[in-house]
Design a protein around this motif. Structure first.
Motif, PDB file in Angstrom:
ATOM      1  N   LEU A  44       0.828  -1.202   0.000  1.00 25.63           N
ATOM      2  CA  LEU A  44       0.000   0.000   0.000  1.00 25.63           C
ATOM      3  C   LEU A  44       0.863   1.254   0.000  1.00 25.63           C
ATOM      4  O   LEU A  44       0.566   2.225  -0.712  1.00 25.63           O
ATOM      5  CB  LEU A  44      -0.942  -0.009   1.200  1.00 25.63           C
ATOM      6  CG  LEU A  44      -1.936   1.149   1.296  1.00 25.63           C
ATOM      7  CD1 LEU A  44      -2.754   1.296   0.008  1.00 25.63           C
ATOM      8  CD2 LEU A  44      -2.857   0.978   2.501  1.00 25.63           C
ATOM      9  N   VAL A  45       1.931   1.270   0.788  1.00 31.65           N
ATOM     10  CA  VAL A  45       2.856   2.405   0.765  1.00 31.65           C
ATOM     11  C   VAL A  45       3.385   2.615  -0.649  1.00 31.65           C
ATOM     12  O   VAL A  45       3.411   3.744  -1.170  1.00 31.65           O
ATOM     13  CB  VAL A  45       4.017   2.187   1.756  1.00 31.65           C
ATOM     14  CG1 VAL A  45       5.089   3.260   1.565  1.00 31.65           C
ATOM     15  CG2 VAL A  45       3.524   2.207   3.194  1.00 31.65           C
ATOM     16  N   GLU A  46       3.807   1.532  -1.282  1.00 34.04           N
ATOM     17  CA  GLU A  46       4.360   1.621  -2.637  1.00 34.04           C
ATOM     18  C   GLU A  46       3.317   2.126  -3.627  1.00 34.04           C
ATOM     19  O   GLU A  46       3.607   2.974  -4.486  1.00 34.04           O
ATOM     20  CB  GLU A  46       4.877   0.249  -3.074  1.00 34.04           C
ATOM     21  CG  GLU A  46       5.497   0.233  -4.462  1.00 34.04           C
ATOM     22  CD  GLU A  46       6.020  -1.136  -4.850  1.00 34.04           C
ATOM     23  OE1 GLU A  46       6.368  -1.308  -6.040  1.00 34.04           O
ATOM     24  OE2 GLU A  46       6.077  -2.034  -3.982  1.00 34.04           O
ATOM     25  N   ALA A  47       2.098   1.619  -3.525  1.00 27.82           N
ATOM     26  CA  ALA A  47       1.041   2.017  -4.459  1.00 27.82           C
ATOM     27  C   ALA A  47       0.696   3.498  -4.319  1.00 27.82           C
ATOM     28  O   ALA A  47       0.516   4.212  -5.319  1.00 27.82           O
ATOM     29  CB  ALA A  47      -0.204   1.165  -4.229  1.00 27.82           C
ATOM     30  N   LEU A  48       0.590   3.968  -3.093  1.00 30.39           N
ATOM     31  CA  LEU A  48       0.242   5.374  -2.875  1.00 30.39           C
ATOM     32  C   LEU A  48       1.353   6.296  -3.353  1.00 30.39           C
ATOM     33  O   LEU A  48       1.093   7.356  -3.935  1.00 30.39           O
ATOM     34  CB  LEU A  48      -0.079   5.620  -1.400  1.00 30.39           C
ATOM     35  CG  LEU A  48      -1.347   4.931  -0.894  1.00 30.39           C
ATOM     36  CD1 LEU A  48      -1.502   5.130   0.609  1.00 30.39           C
ATOM     37  CD2 LEU A  48      -2.589   5.437  -1.628  1.00 30.39           C
ATOM     38  N   ASN A  49       2.589   5.908  -3.108  1.00 28.21           N
ATOM     39  CA  ASN A  49       3.704   6.709  -3.615  1.00 28.21           C
ATOM     40  C   ASN A  49       3.714   6.730  -5.142  1.00 28.21           C
ATOM     41  O   ASN A  49       4.042   7.745  -5.765  1.00 28.21           O
ATOM     42  CB  ASN A  49       5.030   6.165  -3.085  1.00 28.21           C
ATOM     43  CG  ASN A  49       5.229   6.443  -1.607  1.00 28.21           C
ATOM     44  OD1 ASN A  49       4.618   7.358  -1.047  1.00 28.21           O
ATOM     45  ND2 ASN A  49       6.073   5.662  -0.957  1.00 28.21           N
ATOM     46  N   GLN A  50       3.332   5.601  -5.733  1.00 31.92           N
ATOM     47  CA  GLN A  50       3.298   5.505  -7.199  1.00 31.92           C
ATOM     48  C   GLN A  50       2.288   6.478  -7.796  1.00 31.92           C
ATOM     49  O   GLN A  50       2.602   7.237  -8.726  1.00 31.92           O
ATOM     50  CB  GLN A  50       2.950   4.074  -7.608  1.00 31.92           C
ATOM     51  CG  GLN A  50       2.739   3.877  -9.107  1.00 31.92           C
ATOM     52  CD  GLN A  50       2.255   2.462  -9.434  1.00 31.92           C
ATOM     53  OE1 GLN A  50       2.565   1.502  -8.730  1.00 31.92           O
ATOM     54  NE2 GLN A  50       1.477   2.326 -10.493  1.00 31.92           N
ATOM     55  N   VAL A  51       1.056   6.471  -7.270  1.00 28.37           N
ATOM     56  CA  VAL A  51       0.032   7.348  -7.860  1.00 28.37           C
ATOM     57  C   VAL A  51       0.290   8.808  -7.505  1.00 28.37           C
ATOM     58  O   VAL A  51      -0.056   9.711  -8.278  1.00 28.37           O
ATOM     59  CB  VAL A  51      -1.390   6.922  -7.434  1.00 28.37           C
ATOM     60  CG1 VAL A  51      -1.711   5.535  -7.964  1.00 28.37           C
ATOM     61  CG2 VAL A  51      -1.587   6.974  -5.928  1.00 28.37           C
ATOM     62  N   ALA A  52       0.918   9.050  -6.352  1.00 22.33           N
ATOM     63  CA  ALA A  52       1.249  10.432  -5.978  1.00 22.33           C
ATOM     64  C   ALA A  52       2.253  11.030  -6.948  1.00 22.33           C
ATOM     65  O   ALA A  52       2.186  12.220  -7.291  1.00 22.33           O
ATOM     66  CB  ALA A  52       1.786  10.473  -4.556  1.00 22.33           C
ATOM     67  N   ASN A  98       2.256   5.472   9.611  1.00 18.59           N
ATOM     68  CA  ASN A  98       2.472   6.903   9.436  1.00 18.59           C
ATOM     69  C   ASN A  98       2.684   7.272   7.970  1.00 18.59           C
ATOM     70  O   ASN A  98       2.061   8.228   7.478  1.00 18.59           O
ATOM     71  CB  ASN A  98       3.645   7.372  10.297  1.00 18.59           C
ATOM     72  CG  ASN A  98       3.358   7.235  11.784  1.00 18.59           C
ATOM     73  OD1 ASN A  98       2.253   6.885  12.173  1.00 18.59           O
ATOM     74  ND2 ASN A  98       4.354   7.504  12.606  1.00 18.59           N
ATOM     75  N   PRO A  99       3.537   6.542   7.206  1.00 14.89           N
ATOM     76  CA  PRO A  99       3.686   6.881   5.789  1.00 14.89           C
ATOM     77  C   PRO A  99       2.397   6.732   4.975  1.00 14.89           C
ATOM     78  O   PRO A  99       2.156   7.526   4.056  1.00 14.89           O
ATOM     79  CB  PRO A  99       4.762   5.900   5.302  1.00 14.89           C
ATOM     80  CG  PRO A  99       5.554   5.581   6.513  1.00 14.89           C
ATOM     81  CD  PRO A  99       4.547   5.554   7.630  1.00 14.89           C
ATOM     82  N   ILE A 100       1.578   5.736   5.309  1.00 17.00           N
ATOM     83  CA  ILE A 100       0.318   5.559   4.583  1.00 17.00           C
ATOM     84  C   ILE A 100      -0.611   6.744   4.811  1.00 17.00           C
ATOM     85  O   ILE A 100      -1.168   7.328   3.868  1.00 17.00           O
ATOM     86  CB  ILE A 100      -0.367   4.241   4.987  1.00 17.00           C
ATOM     87  CG1 ILE A 100       0.422   3.043   4.451  1.00 17.00           C
ATOM     88  CG2 ILE A 100      -1.816   4.197   4.473  1.00 17.00           C
ATOM     89  CD1 ILE A 100      -0.008   1.704   5.027  1.00 17.00           C
ATOM     90  N   VAL A 101      -0.780   7.123   6.070  1.00 19.07           N
ATOM     91  CA  VAL A 101      -1.674   8.241   6.387  1.00 19.07           C
ATOM     92  C   VAL A 101      -1.157   9.542   5.783  1.00 19.07           C
ATOM     93  O   VAL A 101      -1.924  10.334   5.212  1.00 19.07           O
ATOM     94  CB  VAL A 101      -1.845   8.364   7.914  1.00 19.07           C
ATOM     95  CG1 VAL A 101      -2.601   9.640   8.274  1.00 19.07           C
ATOM     96  CG2 VAL A 101      -2.596   7.151   8.460  1.00 19.07           C
ATOM     97  N   LEU A 102       0.138   9.778   5.882  1.00 16.97           N
ATOM     98  CA  LEU A 102       0.702  10.998   5.305  1.00 16.97           C
ATOM     99  C   LEU A 102       0.579  10.997   3.785  1.00 16.97           C
ATOM    100  O   LEU A 102       0.314  12.043   3.178  1.00 16.97           O
ATOM    101  CB  LEU A 102       2.166  11.150   5.717  1.00 16.97           C
ATOM    102  CG  LEU A 102       2.396  11.480   7.194  1.00 16.97           C
ATOM    103  CD1 LEU A 102       3.885  11.420   7.527  1.00 16.97           C
ATOM    104  CD2 LEU A 102       1.839  12.869   7.528  1.00 16.97           C
ATOM    105  N   ALA A 103       0.756   9.840   3.161  1.00 11.24           N
ATOM    106  CA  ALA A 103       0.621   9.765   1.707  1.00 11.24           C
ATOM    107  C   ALA A 103      -0.790  10.134   1.274  1.00 11.24           C
ATOM    108  O   ALA A 103      -0.981  10.828   0.261  1.00 11.24           O
ATOM    109  CB  ALA A 103       0.979   8.369   1.212  1.00 11.24           C
TER     110      ALA A 103
END
Length: 271
Positions: A44-52, A98-103
């Motif tokens: 999920l962290v990777e996916a959110l960073n990808q779309v961001a 924390n990274p997920i929520v911040l993303a």
């Protein structure tokens, strides 16, 4: 988890067929109710960073596969970590939650949560970190932390108070009582409640509308709302002025003013 499920990606990232500027991020462990294992959190962290980072994406939908949105931490995996080393068993908060929520909260584009089922613990925190929420009829919500002797993570200590006020946030955190989709709508936590088979479509409709809008302005709005919740009024006013000056230089703003004067609909490009 079945063998076939384990062979599927833990998180799916897809483009909306009607509007490729909308990305759909789907938690894809329905057999475990999208409980947060290390595998799922990493993905999920990777996916959110990808779309961001993808400049072609102008709006995002976050949802879950199956009958649950996300039921929070996988307690079986957590129990193993506690037995192995209690002192490091909560490293996942800093590493993942924390990274997920911040993303989600800081993404410079709107995020819509399509809450297809239960949103519990960190799952509730992720939903509230999104900008808008649509819930399925029958979806349930709970904080759940006190029931296992914990306080909140995933930003719920702030997002619940900000969304509901201190009294109701205290009630939900201390008593841990669940609430349903209609209550969530009445309290303003979700924009609308629709039949389960319509929840993704309703979220996509919202996301398409946002993707066609002034996404540079949306990014500034997100920052301003987050700062306004915790900052003194003087600082909020200064930040608003600086943001307006930045947006005043964009083609979106200048074109929209000209469109208004010409009595035509503006076209936004996010710049």
């Amino acid at each position: 988890m079945s063998t076939s499920e384990s062979q599927e990606p833990a998180v799916l990232v897809e483009r909306d067929e009607k509007d490729p500027a909308v990305a759909v991020v789907t938690l894809n462990r329905p057999g475990r109710r999208n409980a947060l294992t290390v595998e799922l959190k990493d993905a999920l962290v990777e996916a959110l960073n990808q779309v961001a980072a993808d400049t072609d994406v102008r709006a995002v939908v976050l949802t879950g596969n199956g009958k649950s949105f996300c039921v929070g931490q996988d307690l079986g995996e957590h129990a193993e970590a506690l037995r192995a080393d209690p002192a490091s068993s909560f490293d996942t908060v800093e590493r993942h939650y924390n990274p997920i929520v911040l993303a989600l909260a800081e993404m410079a584009k709107p995020v819509v949560a399509a809450i297809n089922g239960a949103a519990v613990g960190a799952g509730l925190g992720f939903a509230l970190a999104c900008d808008l929420r649509v819930a399925a009829e029958g979806a349930s919500f709970a904080t759940a932390f006190a029931a296992i002797g914990l306080t909140a993570d995933s930003g719920l200590s702030a997002s619940l108070v900000h969304s509901l006020g201190g009294a109701r946030a205290s009630e939900l955190m201390l008593l841990g009582e669940s609430f349903n989709a209609e209550q969530a709508r009445e309290w303003g936590l979700v924009r609308e409640v629709v039949p389960p088979e319509q929840v993704l479509g309703a979220a996509l409709e919202l996301a398409r509308r946002l993707a066609a809008g002034p996404t540079a302005a949306y990014a500034e709005i997100k920052k301003a709302l987050a700062a306004g919740a915790v900052s003194p009024l003087e600082d909020v006013l200064a930040a608003e002025g600086a943001a307006q000056a930045r947006l005043g230089m964009t083609r979106d703003h200048q074109g929209a003013v000209e469109a208004f004067l010409a009595k035509r609909r503006p076209s936004f490009e996010g710049a």
